[in-house]
Design a protein around this motif. Structure first.
Motif, PDB file in Angstrom:
ATOM      1  N   MET A 144       0.833  -1.210   0.000  1.00  0.00           N
ATOM      2  CA  MET A 144       0.000   0.000   0.000  1.00  0.00           C
ATOM      3  C   MET A 144       0.870   1.264   0.000  1.00  0.00           C
ATOM      4  N   ARG A 147       2.001   1.698  -3.607  1.00  0.00           N
ATOM      5  CA  ARG A 147       0.931   2.036  -4.552  1.00  0.00           C
ATOM      6  C   ARG A 147       0.351   3.430  -4.293  1.00  0.00           C
ATOM      7  N   LEU A 148       0.306   3.808  -3.027  1.00  0.00           N
ATOM      8  CA  LEU A 148      -0.298   5.107  -2.705  1.00  0.00           C
ATOM      9  C   LEU A 148       0.734   6.232  -2.625  1.00  0.00           C
ATOM     10  N   PHE A 183      -7.348  -3.212   4.142  1.00  0.00           N
ATOM     11  CA  PHE A 183      -7.595  -2.779   2.762  1.00  0.00           C
ATOM     12  C   PHE A 183      -6.699  -3.568   1.801  1.00  0.00           C
ATOM     13  N   PHE A 187      -8.990  -5.727  -0.483  1.00  0.00           N
ATOM     14  CA  PHE A 187      -9.322  -4.901  -1.659  1.00  0.00           C
ATOM     15  C   PHE A 187      -8.103  -4.714  -2.574  1.00  0.00           C
ATOM     16  N   CYS A 188      -7.053  -4.151  -2.033  1.00  0.00           N
ATOM     17  CA  CYS A 188      -5.872  -3.858  -2.852  1.00  0.00           C
ATOM     18  C   CYS A 188      -4.911  -5.043  -2.783  1.00  0.00           C
ATOM     19  N   PRO A 193      -5.875  -6.599  -7.561  1.00  0.00           N
ATOM     20  CA  PRO A 193      -6.521  -5.537  -6.773  1.00  0.00           C
ATOM     21  C   PRO A 193      -7.867  -5.148  -7.387  1.00  0.00           C
ATOM     22  N   LEU A 194      -8.816  -4.785  -6.514  1.00  0.00           N
ATOM     23  CA  LEU A 194     -10.159  -4.457  -6.988  1.00  0.00           C
ATOM     24  C   LEU A 194     -10.206  -2.971  -7.358  1.00  0.00           C
ATOM     25  N   CYS A 195      -9.583  -2.627  -8.478  1.00  0.00           N
ATOM     26  CA  CYS A 195      -9.376  -1.222  -8.829  1.00  0.00           C
ATOM     27  C   CYS A 195     -10.630  -0.548  -9.391  1.00  0.00           C
ATOM     28  N   CYS A 198     -12.495   1.372  -6.834  1.00  0.00           N
ATOM     29  CA  CYS A 198     -11.683   1.783  -5.680  1.00  0.00           C
ATOM     30  C   CYS A 198     -11.784   3.290  -5.426  1.00  0.00           C
ATOM     31  N   LEU A 200      -9.835   4.985  -3.722  1.00  0.00           N
ATOM     32  CA  LEU A 200      -8.500   5.595  -3.598  1.00  0.00           C
ATOM     33  C   LEU A 200      -7.821   5.780  -4.961  1.00  0.00           C
ATOM     34  N   LYS A 201      -8.562   5.500  -6.014  1.00  0.00           N
ATOM     35  CA  LYS A 201      -7.989   5.535  -7.360  1.00  0.00           C
ATOM     36  C   LYS A 201      -7.244   6.850  -7.645  1.00  0.00           C
ATOM     37  N   CYS A 204      -3.779   6.837  -6.291  1.00  0.00           N
ATOM     38  CA  CYS A 204      -2.986   5.621  -6.520  1.00  0.00           C
ATOM     39  C   CYS A 204      -2.081   5.736  -7.733  1.00  0.00           C
ATOM     40  N   TYR A 206      -0.760   3.047  -9.053  1.00  0.00           N
ATOM     41  CA  TYR A 206      -0.746   1.713  -9.648  1.00  0.00           C
ATOM     42  C   TYR A 206      -1.987   1.466 -10.505  1.00  0.00           C
ATOM     43  N   LYS A 207      -3.163   1.639  -9.897  1.00  0.00           N
ATOM     44  CA  LYS A 207      -4.460   1.520 -10.586  1.00  0.00           C
ATOM     45  C   LYS A 207      -4.552   0.316 -11.502  1.00  0.00           C
ATOM     46  N   GLY A 208      -4.352  -0.864 -10.953  1.00  0.00           N
ATOM     47  CA  GLY A 208      -4.535  -2.089 -11.729  1.00  0.00           C
ATOM     48  C   GLY A 208      -3.446  -2.313 -12.735  1.00  0.00           C
TER      49      GLY A 208
HETATM   50  S1  SF4 Z   1      -6.764   1.690  -7.480  1.00  0.00           S
HETATM   51 FE1  SF4 Z   1      -4.808   1.502  -6.401  1.00  0.00          FE
HETATM   52  S2  SF4 Z   1      -5.322   1.496  -4.217  1.00  0.00           S
HETATM   53 FE2  SF4 Z   1      -7.204   1.036  -5.354  1.00  0.00          FE
HETATM   54  S3  SF4 Z   1      -7.266  -1.218  -5.440  1.00  0.00           S
HETATM   55 FE3  SF4 Z   1      -6.273  -0.505  -7.309  1.00  0.00          FE
HETATM   56  S4  SF4 Z   1      -4.074  -0.602  -6.841  1.00  0.00           S
HETATM   57 FE4  SF4 Z   1      -5.189  -0.635  -4.879  1.00  0.00          FE
END
Ligand code: SF4
Length: 208
Positions: A144, A147-148, A183, A187-188, A193-195, A198, A200-201, A204, A206-208
């Motif tokens: 995290m 990615r964040l 999280f 989720f991540c 990851p469940l982007c 999300c 937090l997109k 982020c 990374y975003k998938g």
């Molecule tokens: S958008 Fe970023 S923080 Fe959100 S699930 Fe995907 S990789 Fe994780």
């Protein structure tokens, strides 16, 4: 990263994760430290199943210090790495008895010097066992952090711990630990990851 951005991330995580709390079962610092050592490379659910039997048979470090290695290894075998883990927790219990009269120390330097106890375990014991602000960084918190944007991908877990502590108020360290961990776990995830949905997109990298 900056403190404002970090606050916004935490606020969103507080909305997403209701009732954040540890998933490892423990009743006291002894059970906590053993459970965390056993949790390496396995799930908290598995650890909880195993520790139910383990703590019934060895309810204190005094009992575990005298335990027969083969019996301990057998009880914890569903967790994997059972040879090393059995050796470590028996040695840990013996040192707790010899040096601390069975009382778990509540300072980082003493904890990290115990057999099988690393930086993350020591911080978990401080935070959850003694309510002392700490920021344990496991694989989820590290992922995290990258990615964040708390740290760069070429930085390590200690850098992640330093960055989290820099941008998150001390009184929120333990809560933030639970939020990032849960999280990351649900989720991540590392691989998928469940982007799509999300929240937090926007923060982020990374975003998938
Ligand atoms: S958008 Fe970023 S923080 Fe959100 S699930 Fe995907 S990789 Fe994780």
């Amino acid at each position: 990263m900056n403190k404002q951005k970090s606050k916004e991330i935490l606020d969103i995580l507080k909305e997403i994760i209701e009732n954040p709390k540890p998933e490892l079962d423990f009743k006291n610092p002894y059970e906590l430290i053993i459970a965390v050592v056993l949790s390496a490379q396995t799930t908290d659910k598995r650890v909880n199943i195993v520790t139910k039997d383990l703590f019934l048979k060895y309810p204190s470090s005094k009992d575990l210090a005298c335990a027969e290695y083969s019996l301990v290894k057998e009880i914890i075998s569903p967790l994997g790495l059972s040879s090393t883990k059995a050796k470590n927790i028996i040695a840990l219990a013996q040192e707790l008895e010899e040096k601390y009269n069975g009382i778990i120390p509540s300072d980082f330097d003493s904890l990290i010097a115990l057999p099988g106890v690393g930086r993350k375990t020591a911080n978990v014991v401080l935070a959850l066992g003694f309510n002392i602000p700490a920021m344990p960084v496991d694989t989820h918190l590290y992922r995290m952090a990258v990615r964040l944007g708390y740290i760069r991908g070429d930085m390590d877990v200690v850098d992640a711990e330093i960055a989290y502590k820099k941008y998150i108020p001390k009184e929120e360290w333990t809560l933030a630990h639970h939020l990032f961990l849960l999280f990351g776990r649900y989720f991540c995830k590392a691989l998928h990851p469940l982007c799509d949905n999300c929240k937090l997109k926007n923060y982020c990298k990374y975003k998938g």
